[in-house]
Design an enzyme around this catalytic site. Structure first.
Site, mmCIF file in Angstrom:
data_model
loop_
_atom_site.group_PDB
_atom_site.id
_atom_site.type_symbol
_atom_site.label_atom_id
_atom_site.label_comp_id
_atom_site.label_asym_id
_atom_site.label_seq_id
_atom_site.Cartn_x
_atom_site.Cartn_y
_atom_site.Cartn_z
ATOM 1 N N SER A 58 0.832 -1.206 0.000
ATOM 2 C CA SER A 58 0.000 0.000 0.000
ATOM 3 C C SER A 58 0.864 1.251 0.000
ATOM 4 C CB SER A 58 -0.908 0.017 1.227
ATOM 5 O OG SER A 58 -1.587 1.254 1.312
ATOM 6 N N HIS A 86 -1.182 -1.263 -4.270
ATOM 7 C CA HIS A 86 -2.458 -0.854 -3.693
ATOM 8 C C HIS A 86 -2.480 0.662 -3.501
ATOM 9 C CE1 HIS A 86 -6.165 -1.854 -1.488
ATOM 10 N NE2 HIS A 86 -5.836 -0.880 -0.645
ATOM 11 N N ASP A 107 -4.691 3.758 -2.135
ATOM 12 C CA ASP A 107 -5.828 4.171 -1.310
ATOM 13 C C ASP A 107 -6.286 5.570 -1.691
ATOM 14 O OD1 ASP A 107 -6.272 1.959 0.509
ATOM 15 O OD2 ASP A 107 -4.298 2.415 1.342
ATOM 16 N N MET A 131 -8.875 8.441 -0.797
ATOM 17 C CA MET A 131 -9.759 8.895 0.288
ATOM 18 C C MET A 131 -10.188 10.336 0.028
ATOM 19 S SD MET A 131 -7.723 7.394 3.596
ATOM 20 C CE MET A 131 -6.745 5.898 3.502
ATOM 21 N N HIS A 157 -8.273 1.319 -4.307
ATOM 22 C CA HIS A 157 -9.278 1.133 -3.258
ATOM 23 C C HIS A 157 -9.926 2.491 -2.996
ATOM 24 C CE1 HIS A 157 -10.046 0.078 1.271
ATOM 25 N NE2 HIS A 157 -11.165 0.245 0.595
ATOM 26 N N MET A 208 -12.110 4.774 -1.110
ATOM 27 C CA MET A 208 -12.813 5.065 0.140
ATOM 28 C C MET A 208 -13.427 6.448 -0.008
ATOM 29 S SD MET A 208 -10.037 3.439 2.783
ATOM 30 C CE MET A 208 -8.668 3.476 1.607
ATOM 31 N N MET A 265 -12.224 -5.411 5.167
ATOM 32 C CA MET A 265 -11.370 -4.496 5.919
ATOM 33 C C MET A 265 -11.115 -5.063 7.310
ATOM 34 S SD MET A 265 -10.534 -1.954 3.999
ATOM 35 C CE MET A 265 -9.764 -0.963 5.298
ATOM 36 N N GLY A 304 -3.621 4.519 7.760
ATOM 37 C CA GLY A 304 -2.691 3.405 7.802
ATOM 38 C C GLY A 304 -2.121 3.241 9.193
ATOM 39 N N GLY A 305 -1.451 2.097 9.409
ATOM 40 C CA GLY A 305 -0.754 1.873 10.666
ATOM 41 C C GLY A 305 -1.618 1.421 11.824
ATOM 42 N N ASP A 334 -7.226 -6.056 4.207
ATOM 43 C CA ASP A 334 -6.509 -4.781 4.231
ATOM 44 C C ASP A 334 -6.632 -4.192 5.624
ATOM 45 O OD1 ASP A 334 -5.451 -2.270 3.859
ATOM 46 O OD2 ASP A 334 -6.915 -1.613 2.374
ATOM 47 N N GLY A 366 0.989 -2.296 4.213
ATOM 48 C CA GLY A 366 1.549 -0.949 4.093
ATOM 49 C C GLY A 366 2.848 -0.795 4.840
#
Length: 228
Positions: free
Chosen positions: A8, A31, A33, A35, A64, A66, A135, A142-143, A173, A195
């Site tokens: 990611s 990947h 993300d 957002m 992905h 979101m 999910m 992340g994290g 994920d 990630g």
């Protein structure tokens, strides 16, 4: 049953995205993300960055989304170069129509479920998809720590996939790392987004290889794979 590792870029250095993509060239997908600060409380990147990434790497892009209104925006990510586009069922107005449009434009169609969203109401939609994303953290950042309470949901989803005899990838994920990937593989996942476990490593490419080895070893022993 080959495991796929999708690093990611949310955990990468955004100022060096082309270099960060090259650092994981052995990965199956990259990947991405997306957002919008509405569907989730974070803002990342959009179509122009995906277009640039698609030109900068030969690794296919797994986008992905979101975001709100994926019915409107998802097709643009296919046009931008994404090989797989994931929309959230919680945000989609017409998920079947959207999945078919993504496929018609030439990309793999994927649907994501937040942790609190059950899989069972969407059983009839599974044949319309190429991948389903469970999910394992709340989407947005992340994290985060892996939510092990999602493991039964992964198992139930794998059972539904097997029940219908589908060649449907099952992606996880959130919090995927060396300490959690084997649990996910044993439960039924075969595509893993990682990630910080990749980009936080001294050698991201080696981290990808190590995670794949772990996942494949766990898959070989998994009941669902033996029955497949």
């Amino acid at each position: 049953m080959a495991a796929q590792i999708n690093p990611s870029i949310l955990s990468a250095d955004f100022a060096r995205l082309a270099d960060e993509a090259k650092a994981v060239e052995g990965a199956d997908w990259l990947h991405v993300d997306v957002m919008d600060n509405h569907f989730v409380p974070n803002l990342t990147l959009g179509v122009p960055v995906v277009e640039s990434l698609a030109r900068a790497t030969d690794t296919p892009l797994d986008c992905h989304l979101m975001i709100e209104a994926p019915d409107r925006w998802a097709p643009q990510y296919v046009e931008a170069g994404a090989g797989s586009v994931t929309f959230h069922v919680e945000a989609a107005a017409a998920p079947v129509r959207l999945a078919r449009e993504i496929r018609a434009k030439g990309a793999r169609a994927s649907m994501a479920l937040k942790p609190a969203t059950p899989i069972e109401p969407y059983e009839d939609l599974l044949p319309e998809l190429d991948m389903l994303l469970i999910m394992t953290v709340e989407p947005g950042f992340g994290g985060q720590a892996f939510l092990d309470i999602m493991l039964p949901k992964i198992r139930r989803t794998r059972e539904l996939i097997s029940k219908h005899g589908l060649e449907l990838w099952l992606q996880v994920d959130g919090g995927v790392s060396a300490s959690t990937i084997e649990q996910c593989a044993d439960a039924g996942a075969d595509v893993f987004v990682a990630g910080s476990a990749v980009y936080g490593a001294n050698d991201p490419a080696e981290a990808v290889r190590a995670l794949r080895t772990q996942a494949e070893a766990a898959t070989v022993k998994a009941t669902w794979a033996c029955d497949h």
